[in-house]
Design a protein around this motif. Structure first.
Motif, mmCIF file in Angstrom:
data_model
loop_
_atom_site.group_PDB
_atom_site.id
_atom_site.type_symbol
_atom_site.label_atom_id
_atom_site.label_comp_id
_atom_site.label_asym_id
_atom_site.label_seq_id
_atom_site.Cartn_x
_atom_site.Cartn_y
_atom_site.Cartn_z
ATOM 1 N N ARG A 213 0.799 -1.219 0.000
ATOM 2 C CA ARG A 213 0.000 0.000 0.000
ATOM 3 C C ARG A 213 0.836 1.274 0.000
ATOM 4 O O ARG A 213 0.306 2.342 -0.304
ATOM 5 C CB ARG A 213 -0.907 0.023 1.220
ATOM 6 N N HIS A 217 -0.277 5.010 -1.498
ATOM 7 C CA HIS A 217 -0.459 6.240 -0.721
ATOM 8 C C HIS A 217 0.430 7.366 -1.241
ATOM 9 O O HIS A 217 -0.005 8.524 -1.358
ATOM 10 C CB HIS A 217 -0.154 5.983 0.754
ATOM 11 N N ARG A 268 -19.560 2.222 -5.251
ATOM 12 C CA ARG A 268 -19.693 1.937 -3.827
ATOM 13 C C ARG A 268 -20.284 0.553 -3.572
ATOM 14 O O ARG A 268 -21.169 0.378 -2.744
ATOM 15 C CB ARG A 268 -20.543 3.017 -3.145
ATOM 16 N N ARG A 270 -19.193 -3.562 -2.964
ATOM 17 C CA ARG A 270 -18.129 -4.543 -2.761
ATOM 18 C C ARG A 270 -18.103 -5.568 -3.892
ATOM 19 O O ARG A 270 -17.070 -6.122 -4.223
ATOM 20 C CB ARG A 270 -18.325 -5.246 -1.422
ATOM 21 N N THR A 295 -9.274 -7.447 2.668
ATOM 22 C CA THR A 295 -9.978 -6.177 2.490
ATOM 23 C C THR A 295 -9.034 -5.028 2.830
ATOM 24 O O THR A 295 -8.118 -5.176 3.631
ATOM 25 C CB THR A 295 -11.224 -6.084 3.374
ATOM 26 N N ARG A 296 -9.260 -3.893 2.212
ATOM 27 C CA ARG A 296 -8.461 -2.711 2.506
ATOM 28 C C ARG A 296 -9.281 -1.469 2.199
ATOM 29 O O ARG A 296 -10.291 -1.538 1.508
ATOM 30 C CB ARG A 296 -7.150 -2.704 1.717
ATOM 31 N N TRP A 297 -8.800 -0.343 2.687
ATOM 32 C CA TRP A 297 -9.503 0.904 2.430
ATOM 33 C C TRP A 297 -9.266 1.352 1.001
ATOM 34 O O TRP A 297 -8.165 1.281 0.479
ATOM 35 C CB TRP A 297 -9.042 1.995 3.400
ATOM 36 N N SER A 298 -10.324 1.829 0.372
ATOM 37 C CA SER A 298 -10.195 2.363 -0.980
ATOM 38 C C SER A 298 -9.281 3.593 -0.952
ATOM 39 O O SER A 298 -9.372 4.416 -0.039
ATOM 40 C CB SER A 298 -11.575 2.756 -1.520
ATOM 41 N N TYR A 303 -13.530 6.334 0.556
ATOM 42 C CA TYR A 303 -12.584 5.659 1.439
ATOM 43 C C TYR A 303 -13.223 4.546 2.270
ATOM 44 O O TYR A 303 -12.952 4.401 3.449
ATOM 45 C CB TYR A 303 -11.922 6.660 2.395
ATOM 46 N N TYR A 304 -14.048 3.740 1.666
ATOM 47 C CA TYR A 304 -14.668 2.647 2.396
ATOM 48 C C TYR A 304 -13.882 1.360 2.171
ATOM 49 O O TYR A 304 -13.073 1.259 1.253
ATOM 50 C CB TYR A 304 -16.138 2.453 1.967
ATOM 51 N N ARG A 305 -14.163 0.377 3.003
ATOM 52 C CA ARG A 305 -13.459 -0.895 2.885
ATOM 53 C C ARG A 305 -13.945 -1.649 1.666
ATOM 54 O O ARG A 305 -15.126 -1.680 1.363
ATOM 55 C CB ARG A 305 -13.660 -1.764 4.121
ATOM 56 N N CYS A 306 -12.981 -2.272 0.947
ATOM 57 C CA CYS A 306 -13.341 -3.030 -0.233
ATOM 58 C C CYS A 306 -12.769 -4.442 -0.135
ATOM 59 O O CYS A 306 -11.899 -4.706 0.662
ATOM 60 C CB CYS A 306 -12.796 -2.350 -1.492
#
Length: 306
Positions: A213, A217, A268, A270, A295-298, A303-306
């Motif tokens: 990641r 970032h 939005r 999954r 799973t990780r943050w978008s 910025y939701y978990r995907c």
């Protein structure tokens, strides 16, 4: 009605074997053409017939317990399931995926199991080396007799352990997404088996870099991929690497990666992520809001978990 007694000759089961491979071995042991075995057992099957409907009659013909056969053949499990708590199912390859991989099992492992015929198995992208027998069983192998002894390539053996650790660290979904493209970037789609084996350590390192990641970032914050390019040299993947233009394989991969995330973030859902980044194996069942290693943050709003 199909016979309820075993065929004259039975065969040992092998973990994660394909249904076709098992049928082929069972037919050969009984001196039958493979395409005549199911008709002989009065089992009718079409392309739409679920494999698990064959469990009862096939287990009886093979002389094995139904549950044992189910655990040996991933196609007979609920391989399309999003998650399950069924013992023996979690972590098995999802054979129904269009990206599912079939390869010959390690020939020395099959011989140790008392099997002399080639066994084809459902496998995962990270199983490229049999560490027990030091054979290359991964990319480029179409037949068991092509499996190469890599005892004199300690870096390739270490890369197999490194690959396994990357899956544990970043999540199988993300390493699986990066690995095939890392191979293409490094080898430029060369089919040469020797290059695939010799440069496997660098390919695994590149896949780990892309699956992580930190570059993501940094690229979002800075708007460029300078850090990622620098790391390719620092980590010994390619010395002095500099992209020439936007058609560079790495630049194209980054652009496509971010475009998929933006598309999924816009919807939005999954399920969109599951379509672009499918799970390679069957995960355990979890609560609705419970996250796991895959799973990780978008990287983009919301910025939701995907």
């Amino acid at each position: 009605m199909p016979p309820r007694q075993p065929l004259p000759c039975t065969v040992p089961l092998f973990h994660n074997e394909t249904l076709y491979s098992f049928l082929h071995r069972l037919a050969a042991a009984n001196h039958l053409p493979a395409d005549q075995l199911l008709p002989l057992l009065e089992i009718r099957r079409t392309k739409k017939t679920p494999a698990n409907t064959l469990l009862e009659p096939l287990a009886a013909a093979a002389g094995v317990r139904q549950r044992a056969l189910e655990l040996a053949l991933p196609e007979c499990l609920d391989a399309d399931a999003d998650a399950t708590d069924k013992p023996g199912t979690i972590g098995r390859p999802r054979s129904a995926l269009h990206t599912a991989i079939q390869r010959p099992a390690c020939r020395r492992c099959t011989h140790a199991a008392g099997i002399t015929m080639t066994v084809t198995c459902w496998t995962t992208h990270d199983r490229n080396v049999c560490l027990r027998h030091r054979l290359w069983i991964g990319n480029g192998i179409a037949n068991a007799d092509e499996q190469v002894d890599i005892s004199r390539l300690p870096d390739t053996l270490r890369a197999q352990r490194h690959h396994r650790n990357l899956v544990a660290r970043h999540g199988r979904r993300w390493v699986r997404n990066a690995y095939p493209d890392a191979r293409k970037m490094y080898l430029l789609s060369s089919p040469d088996l020797t290059l695939t084996i010799v440069f496997h350590p660098q390919i695994v390192t590149l896949a780990g870099l892309l699956a992580g990641r930190e570059w993501e970032h940094r690229a979002v914050a800075s708007g460029h991929v300078t850090w990622l390019v620098e790391q390719i040299t620092v980590r010994g993947i390619l010395l002095g690497y500099v992209p020439k233009d936007r058609k560079d394989p790495l630049i194209q991969w980054v652009e496509q990666y971010f475009s998929l995330h933006k598309f999924a973030a816009f919807h939005r859902s999954r399920r969109v992520y599951d379509a672009f980044f499918p799970r390679e194996t069957i995960p355990p069942a979890r609560q609705a809001e419970e996250a796991d290693a895959e799973t990780r943050w978008s990287p983009f709003p919301p910025y939701y978990r995907c």
